[in-house]
Write an enzyme that holds these catalytic residues in place. Sequence first.
Site, PDB file in Angstrom:
ATOM      1  N   ASP A   1      94.559  39.181  32.459  1.00 36.18           N
ATOM      2  CA  ASP A   1      93.340  39.280  32.878  1.00 36.18           C
ATOM      3  C   ASP A   1      92.937  38.071  33.187  1.00 36.18           C
ATOM      4  OD1 ASP A   1      93.626  42.112  32.837  1.00 36.18           O
ATOM      5  OD2 ASP A   1      92.542  42.330  30.762  1.00 36.18           O
TER       6      ASP A   1
ATOM      7  N   ASP B   1      93.404  53.943  34.705  1.00 38.40           N
ATOM      8  CA  ASP B   1      92.913  53.958  33.673  1.00 38.40           C
ATOM      9  C   ASP B   1      92.425  55.347  33.182  1.00 38.40           C
ATOM     10  OD1 ASP B   1      93.090  50.978  33.681  1.00 38.40           O
ATOM     11  OD2 ASP B   1      91.008  50.744  34.800  1.00 38.40           O
TER      12      ASP B   1
END
Lengths: 259, 216
Positions: A11, A130
């Site tokens: 990330d 997600d």
Amino acid sequence: MLSKRVIACLDVRDGHLAKSVKFVNTQNIGDPVEKAHEYYLDGLDELVFYDITASSEKRNIMLDVVESVASQVFIPLSVGGGVRSVSDATDLRLAGAEKINVNSAAVKRPELIDECSSAIGNQNVVLSMDIQKVAKSNEIPSGYEIVINGGRSPMGLDALAWALEGEKRGAGELVINSIDADGTKDGYEIELTAMIAQAVRVPVIASGGAGLPEHLYEVLTKGHADAALVASMVHYGDYKVSELKGYLHDQRLKIRMSW
Amino acid sequence: MSLSNNNKASIVTLIVDYDAGNLASVKRACEQVGLEAEFCADPDHLRHAQRVIFPGVGAAGSAMASLKSRGLDQALREVINNGCPVLGICLGMQISLDYSEENDTATLGFIAGKVSRFRMDRLDLKVPHMGWNEVCVQHTHPVLQGIEAGDEFYFVHGYFPTPKDNSAVLATTDYEGHFASAIGKDSYIGTQFHPEKSGRVGLRLLNNFAQWDGQC
């Protein structure tokens, strides 16, 4: 036969490597280019960069990161985070990304998947999802719901139905990211991963919850995943990529062992 | 430095640019092994090439149409006939055979044989064949030198080549049975896998290609 893949997810926020727990409390934990190169030399099969930069004016930083990585890391490189259009995808591809991950923007406007797959090929479009566990209902028959905006907005959309729609629209691969498991190090969401992996014909990457080598083994066998995504367990030095691969190989999984 | 060394250093590898996917990763990998490379979309420039990489992703039908509309098909045929070393990658390899089932396309025909789609009737096998898989060398070749048993390369494809003549099969890979993952004839060699995305072994192959004089 194809080897099961170990993929590291980095990330990136404002050009720095960040790691979140359950999608919040992000911490700055290093230089993404250095980490990527280190994992590459240690046998990583594929890299995923996720841009979690909040402000759009800093997005060019990500293109620089991708470009530096692509000039020294010669394995497939997948990039996502904030991809809203074919031109976002094309910019990242020119910077050196092989595959493009779409997520929130595709939930809001599913045609984005069709557009990207016709522009850059199905095999290069990854639908990242997600997902959180909820009570089964008429609206969410699988008991798993799609959430967007970094885990903040439940969409009332069934995860299994969305996976099938994404495949139909031309996604060449799916990332199943469990919000409940993310950052816990308690293992992947096996039930969720198996449910989707057995329903689609495209490869499935399991994400969220890896803390032990056994967790990877479990999701690549019982979870029917084609690839296991790892983050904290390698970023903090708890395990090396080569150790994880060695463990999986010892468990008799087909793993790429020479690099 | 001798004259011949100077000549060797001045060779620029041309990467055929015909709107068939992202070529930048091929160029980066070339640079990594010290191979100076540039993109080429001009058939007259291509005709004078001394080393060529013919990459490609996408579909056979549109790739052939794009090559023909630029006159690059004929230029490629000429450089191959002249004995110039040519490396085809993925779709660039597939369209070097006679025919592809993909879009029912007549292709370049440098190597006799055809390209077929993986069977979809086995639900446990996913198509495209995407990921790392072993490449077993069947016939020694200067470009495949140093590839050892167990070495894996990165693949992304739904179609695979079947050369008519077995001597053109340089390496095989197992997916629904064995298919030809590297093929070659004279100064042409093609790989179904992506050496530019296959880590150290892929760079080694590109380095071998950089040294190759086109003789087998």
